[in-house]
Scaffold this motif. Structure first.
Motif, PDB file in Angstrom:
ATOM      1  N   SER A 136      -7.416   4.812 -10.380  1.00  0.00           N
ATOM      2  CA  SER A 136      -6.811   3.468 -10.481  1.00  0.00           C
ATOM      3  C   SER A 136      -5.125   3.488  -9.871  1.00  0.00           C
ATOM      4  CB  SER A 136      -6.449   2.960 -11.755  1.00  0.00           C
ATOM      5  OG  SER A 136      -5.866   3.994 -12.796  1.00  0.00           O
ATOM      6  N   VAL A 137      -4.621   4.656  -9.991  1.00  0.00           N
ATOM      7  CA  VAL A 137      -3.414   5.035  -9.409  1.00  0.00           C
ATOM      8  C   VAL A 137      -3.390   4.710  -7.795  1.00  0.00           C
ATOM      9  CG1 VAL A 137      -1.423   6.315  -9.039  1.00  0.00           C
ATOM     10  CG2 VAL A 137      -2.429   5.847 -11.553  1.00  0.00           C
ATOM     11  N   SER A 138      -4.435   5.463  -7.319  1.00  0.00           N
ATOM     12  CA  SER A 138      -4.693   5.474  -6.125  1.00  0.00           C
ATOM     13  C   SER A 138      -5.015   4.248  -5.431  1.00  0.00           C
ATOM     14  CB  SER A 138      -5.729   6.552  -5.471  1.00  0.00           C
ATOM     15  OG  SER A 138      -5.234   7.847  -6.004  1.00  0.00           O
ATOM     16  N   GLY A 139      -5.714   3.438  -6.199  1.00  0.00           N
ATOM     17  CA  GLY A 139      -6.042   2.167  -5.661  1.00  0.00           C
ATOM     18  C   GLY A 139      -5.049   1.068  -5.851  1.00  0.00           C
ATOM     19  N   SER A 140      -3.886   1.403  -6.998  1.00  0.00           N
ATOM     20  CA  SER A 140      -2.884   0.537  -6.932  1.00  0.00           C
ATOM     21  C   SER A 140      -1.969   0.512  -5.625  1.00  0.00           C
ATOM     22  CB  SER A 140      -2.012   0.768  -8.270  1.00  0.00           C
ATOM     23  OG  SER A 140      -2.872   0.460  -9.314  1.00  0.00           O
ATOM     24  N   PHE A 141      -1.671   1.955  -5.188  1.00  0.00           N
ATOM     25  CA  PHE A 141      -0.981   2.128  -4.045  1.00  0.00           C
ATOM     26  C   PHE A 141      -1.690   1.573  -2.496  1.00  0.00           C
ATOM     27  CE2 PHE A 141       1.200   5.328  -6.550  1.00  0.00           C
ATOM     28  CZ  PHE A 141       2.700   5.230  -6.023  1.00  0.00           C
ATOM     29  N   ASP A 142      -2.987   1.734  -2.784  1.00  0.00           N
ATOM     30  CA  ASP A 142      -3.614   1.130  -1.677  1.00  0.00           C
ATOM     31  C   ASP A 142      -3.516  -0.326  -1.258  1.00  0.00           C
ATOM     32  OD1 ASP A 142      -5.188   1.596   0.973  1.00  0.00           O
ATOM     33  OD2 ASP A 142      -7.136   1.305  -0.410  1.00  0.00           O
ATOM     34  N   ASP A 143      -3.516  -1.014  -2.543  1.00  0.00           N
ATOM     35  CA  ASP A 143      -3.541  -2.386  -2.738  1.00  0.00           C
ATOM     36  C   ASP A 143      -2.309  -2.998  -2.301  1.00  0.00           C
ATOM     37  OD1 ASP A 143      -6.221  -2.458  -3.483  1.00  0.00           O
ATOM     38  OD2 ASP A 143      -5.882  -2.756  -5.798  1.00  0.00           O
ATOM     39  N   ILE A 144      -1.194  -2.362  -2.893  1.00  0.00           N
ATOM     40  CA  ILE A 144       0.100  -2.796  -2.668  1.00  0.00           C
ATOM     41  C   ILE A 144       0.606  -2.567  -1.164  1.00  0.00           C
ATOM     42  CG2 ILE A 144       2.593  -2.432  -2.987  1.00  0.00           C
ATOM     43  CD1 ILE A 144       1.151  -3.946  -5.169  1.00  0.00           C
ATOM     44  N   ILE A 145       0.131  -1.462  -0.519  1.00  0.00           N
ATOM     45  CA  ILE A 145       0.413  -1.247   0.719  1.00  0.00           C
ATOM     46  C   ILE A 145      -0.239  -2.287   1.821  1.00  0.00           C
ATOM     47  CG2 ILE A 145      -0.092   0.257   2.835  1.00  0.00           C
ATOM     48  CD1 ILE A 145       2.288   1.131   1.066  1.00  0.00           C
ATOM     49  N   ASN A 146      -1.593  -2.508   1.308  1.00  0.00           N
ATOM     50  CA  ASN A 146      -2.334  -3.641   2.228  1.00  0.00           C
ATOM     51  C   ASN A 146      -1.712  -4.922   1.950  1.00  0.00           C
ATOM     52  OD1 ASN A 146      -4.222  -1.675   3.230  1.00  0.00           O
ATOM     53  ND2 ASN A 146      -5.418  -1.961   1.671  1.00  0.00           N
ATOM     54  N   GLY A 147      -1.005  -5.284   0.741  1.00  0.00           N
ATOM     55  CA  GLY A 147      -0.371  -6.482   0.592  1.00  0.00           C
ATOM     56  C   GLY A 147       0.593  -6.547   1.531  1.00  0.00           C
ATOM     57  N   VAL A 148       1.417  -5.413   1.519  1.00  0.00           N
ATOM     58  CA  VAL A 148       2.750  -5.621   2.158  1.00  0.00           C
ATOM     59  C   VAL A 148       2.433  -5.526   3.824  1.00  0.00           C
ATOM     60  CG1 VAL A 148       4.579  -4.096   2.780  1.00  0.00           C
ATOM     61  CG2 VAL A 148       4.144  -4.261   0.595  1.00  0.00           C
ATOM     62  N   LYS A 149       1.455  -4.946   4.215  1.00  0.00           N
ATOM     63  CA  LYS A 149       0.875  -5.077   5.649  1.00  0.00           C
ATOM     64  C   LYS A 149       0.548  -6.758   5.762  1.00  0.00           C
ATOM     65  CE  LYS A 149      -0.911  -0.595   6.866  1.00  0.00           C
ATOM     66  NZ  LYS A 149      -1.889   0.189   7.064  1.00  0.00           N
ATOM     67  N   ASP A 150      -0.132  -7.228   5.077  1.00  0.00           N
ATOM     68  CA  ASP A 150      -0.616  -8.545   5.480  1.00  0.00           C
ATOM     69  C   ASP A 150       0.520  -9.488   5.321  1.00  0.00           C
ATOM     70  OD1 ASP A 150      -3.211  -7.562   5.482  1.00  0.00           O
ATOM     71  OD2 ASP A 150      -3.818  -8.386   3.342  1.00  0.00           O
ATOM     72  N   ALA A 151       1.582  -9.238   4.413  1.00  0.00           N
ATOM     73  CA  ALA A 151       2.619 -10.045   4.143  1.00  0.00           C
ATOM     74  C   ALA A 151       3.674  -9.963   5.578  1.00  0.00           C
ATOM     75  CB  ALA A 151       3.566  -9.683   3.033  1.00  0.00           C
ATOM     76  N   GLY A 152       3.851  -8.623   6.168  1.00  0.00           N
ATOM     77  CA  GLY A 152       4.542  -8.497   7.204  1.00  0.00           C
ATOM     78  C   GLY A 152       3.800  -9.197   8.423  1.00  0.00           C
ATOM     79  N   LYS A 153       2.517  -9.061   8.372  1.00  0.00           N
ATOM     80  CA  LYS A 153       1.759  -9.627   9.733  1.00  0.00           C
ATOM     81  C   LYS A 153       1.919 -11.175   9.624  1.00  0.00           C
ATOM     82  CE  LYS A 153      -2.623  -9.535  11.945  1.00  0.00           C
ATOM     83  NZ  LYS A 153      -3.955  -8.555  12.341  1.00  0.00           N
ATOM     84  N   SER A 154       1.951 -11.817   8.362  1.00  0.00           N
ATOM     85  CA  SER A 154       1.876 -13.269   8.355  1.00  0.00           C
ATOM     86  C   SER A 154       3.286 -13.640   8.816  1.00  0.00           C
ATOM     87  CB  SER A 154       1.793 -13.864   7.007  1.00  0.00           C
ATOM     88  OG  SER A 154       2.638 -13.374   6.208  1.00  0.00           O
ATOM     89  N   ALA A 155       4.313 -12.907   8.526  1.00  0.00           N
ATOM     90  CA  ALA A 155       5.677 -13.172   8.814  1.00  0.00           C
ATOM     91  C   ALA A 155       6.258 -12.640  10.366  1.00  0.00           C
ATOM     92  CB  ALA A 155       6.605 -12.715   7.877  1.00  0.00           C
ATOM     93  N   GLY A 156       5.000 -12.210  11.164  1.00  0.00           N
ATOM     94  CA  GLY A 156       5.563 -11.836  12.522  1.00  0.00           C
ATOM     95  C   GLY A 156       6.010 -10.338  12.571  1.00  0.00           C
ATOM     96  N   ALA A 157       5.832  -9.527  11.639  1.00  0.00           N
ATOM     97  CA  ALA A 157       6.340  -8.301  11.515  1.00  0.00           C
ATOM     98  C   ALA A 157       5.202  -7.272  11.102  1.00  0.00           C
ATOM     99  CB  ALA A 157       7.448  -8.038  10.614  1.00  0.00           C
ATOM    100  N   GLU A 158       4.556  -6.925  12.253  1.00  0.00           N
ATOM    101  CA  GLU A 158       3.181  -6.142  11.968  1.00  0.00           C
ATOM    102  C   GLU A 158       3.597  -4.742  11.459  1.00  0.00           C
ATOM    103  OE1 GLU A 158      -1.148  -5.083  13.842  1.00  0.00           O
ATOM    104  OE2 GLU A 158       0.284  -6.536  14.721  1.00  0.00           O
ATOM    105  N   VAL A 159       3.166  -4.315  10.395  1.00  0.00           N
ATOM    106  CA  VAL A 159       3.343  -3.094   9.892  1.00  0.00           C
ATOM    107  C   VAL A 159       2.166  -2.011  10.226  1.00  0.00           C
ATOM    108  CG1 VAL A 159       3.653  -1.565   7.983  1.00  0.00           C
ATOM    109  CG2 VAL A 159       4.673  -3.897   8.105  1.00  0.00           C
ATOM    110  N   LYS A 160       2.496  -0.935  10.901  1.00  0.00           N
ATOM    111  CA  LYS A 160       1.683   0.246  11.358  1.00  0.00           C
ATOM    112  C   LYS A 160       2.162   1.478  10.603  1.00  0.00           C
ATOM    113  CE  LYS A 160       0.584  -1.807  15.717  1.00  0.00           C
ATOM    114  NZ  LYS A 160       0.004  -1.898  17.074  1.00  0.00           N
ATOM    115  N   ASP A 161       0.944   2.288  10.327  1.00  0.00           N
ATOM    116  CA  ASP A 161       1.279   3.515   9.549  1.00  0.00           C
ATOM    117  C   ASP A 161       2.018   4.301  10.310  1.00  0.00           C
ATOM    118  OD1 ASP A 161      -0.536   2.289   7.832  1.00  0.00           O
ATOM    119  OD2 ASP A 161      -1.963   4.025   7.840  1.00  0.00           O
ATOM    120  N   LYS A 162       3.110   5.019   9.718  1.00  0.00           N
ATOM    121  CA  LYS A 162       3.861   6.048  10.457  1.00  0.00           C
ATOM    122  C   LYS A 162       3.898   7.254   9.154  1.00  0.00           C
ATOM    123  CE  LYS A 162       8.266   7.127  12.504  1.00  0.00           C
ATOM    124  NZ  LYS A 162       8.371   8.518  11.920  1.00  0.00           N
ATOM    125  N   VAL A 163       3.290   8.264   9.304  1.00  0.00           N
ATOM    126  CA  VAL A 163       3.382   9.317   8.565  1.00  0.00           C
ATOM    127  C   VAL A 163       4.496  10.164   8.853  1.00  0.00           C
ATOM    128  CG1 VAL A 163       2.079  11.449   7.987  1.00  0.00           C
ATOM    129  CG2 VAL A 163       0.782   9.466   8.709  1.00  0.00           C
TER     130      VAL A 163
END
Length: 173
Positions: A136-163
């Motif tokens: 559940s913890v791993s899923g929570s992190f994944d969900d939030i990250i996907n939400g942030v990426k989607d929010a950024g994309k909708s605002a014209g700030a596409e987020v790409k993974d940077k390890v």
């Protein structure tokens, strides 16, 4: 009263012997640090959110999907410790991204609904290190990250993974 009016007009007053004299102040430069921060808000958001996304994928989601967190899995303890560090790093970078988003009105509106989710991540790194409720913890992190990426994309700030490097991760950047 004259001094108060002059202060509002962008000058300062200095009184030596009871007299009121106006001391001119230069007008603020058009590119003040606040304005620059506003201009760089999306860039900073993308950088911080990208680091958070990269750390989450590399050290939480990927090992989780590979079964590294299951009891009896080879290297489980080390994977959980790395995931805990990555979780703390992710939380830190997401909070920074959230602050950056406030500098851009469109981005601020897009990220606002994620505030509660980001705040909930605060205590999850500790659970990852202990191995408590890893799925559940791993899923929570994944969900939030996907939400942030989607929010950024909708605002014209596409987020790409940077390890981030292991050094950045350990330092907590």
């Amino acid at each position: 009263m004259l001094c108060g009016a002059l202060l509002v007009g962008g000058t300062a007053c200095a009184g030596g012997n009871g007299s009121t004299e106006a001391v001119a102040r230069p007008a603020a430069a058009s590119s003040s640090p606040a304005v620059e921060r506003q201009k760089l808000a999306k860039t900073r958001f993308v950088a911080n959110a990208g680091l958070a996304a990269g750390a989450t994928y590399q050290w939480i989601v990927k090992p989780w999907k590979a079964g590294k967190f299951k009891k009896g899995a080879k290297g489980r303890k080390f994977a959980l410790v790395k995931a805990g560090l990555a979780g703390a790093f992710t939380y830190n970078r997401l909070k920074a991204a959230q602050r950056n988003a406030k500098g851009d009105p469109t981005l601020a509106k897009a990220v606002a609904p994620l505030t509660a989710g980001i705040d909930k991540l605060k205590d999850l790194p500790k659970q990852l290190r202990k191995g408590d409720g890893v799925d559940s913890v791993s899923g929570s992190f994944d969900d939030i990250i996907n939400g942030v990426k989607d929010a950024g994309k909708s605002a014209g700030a596409e987020v790409k993974d940077k390890v981030p490097s292991a050094k950045e991760l350990a330092k907590g950047s």
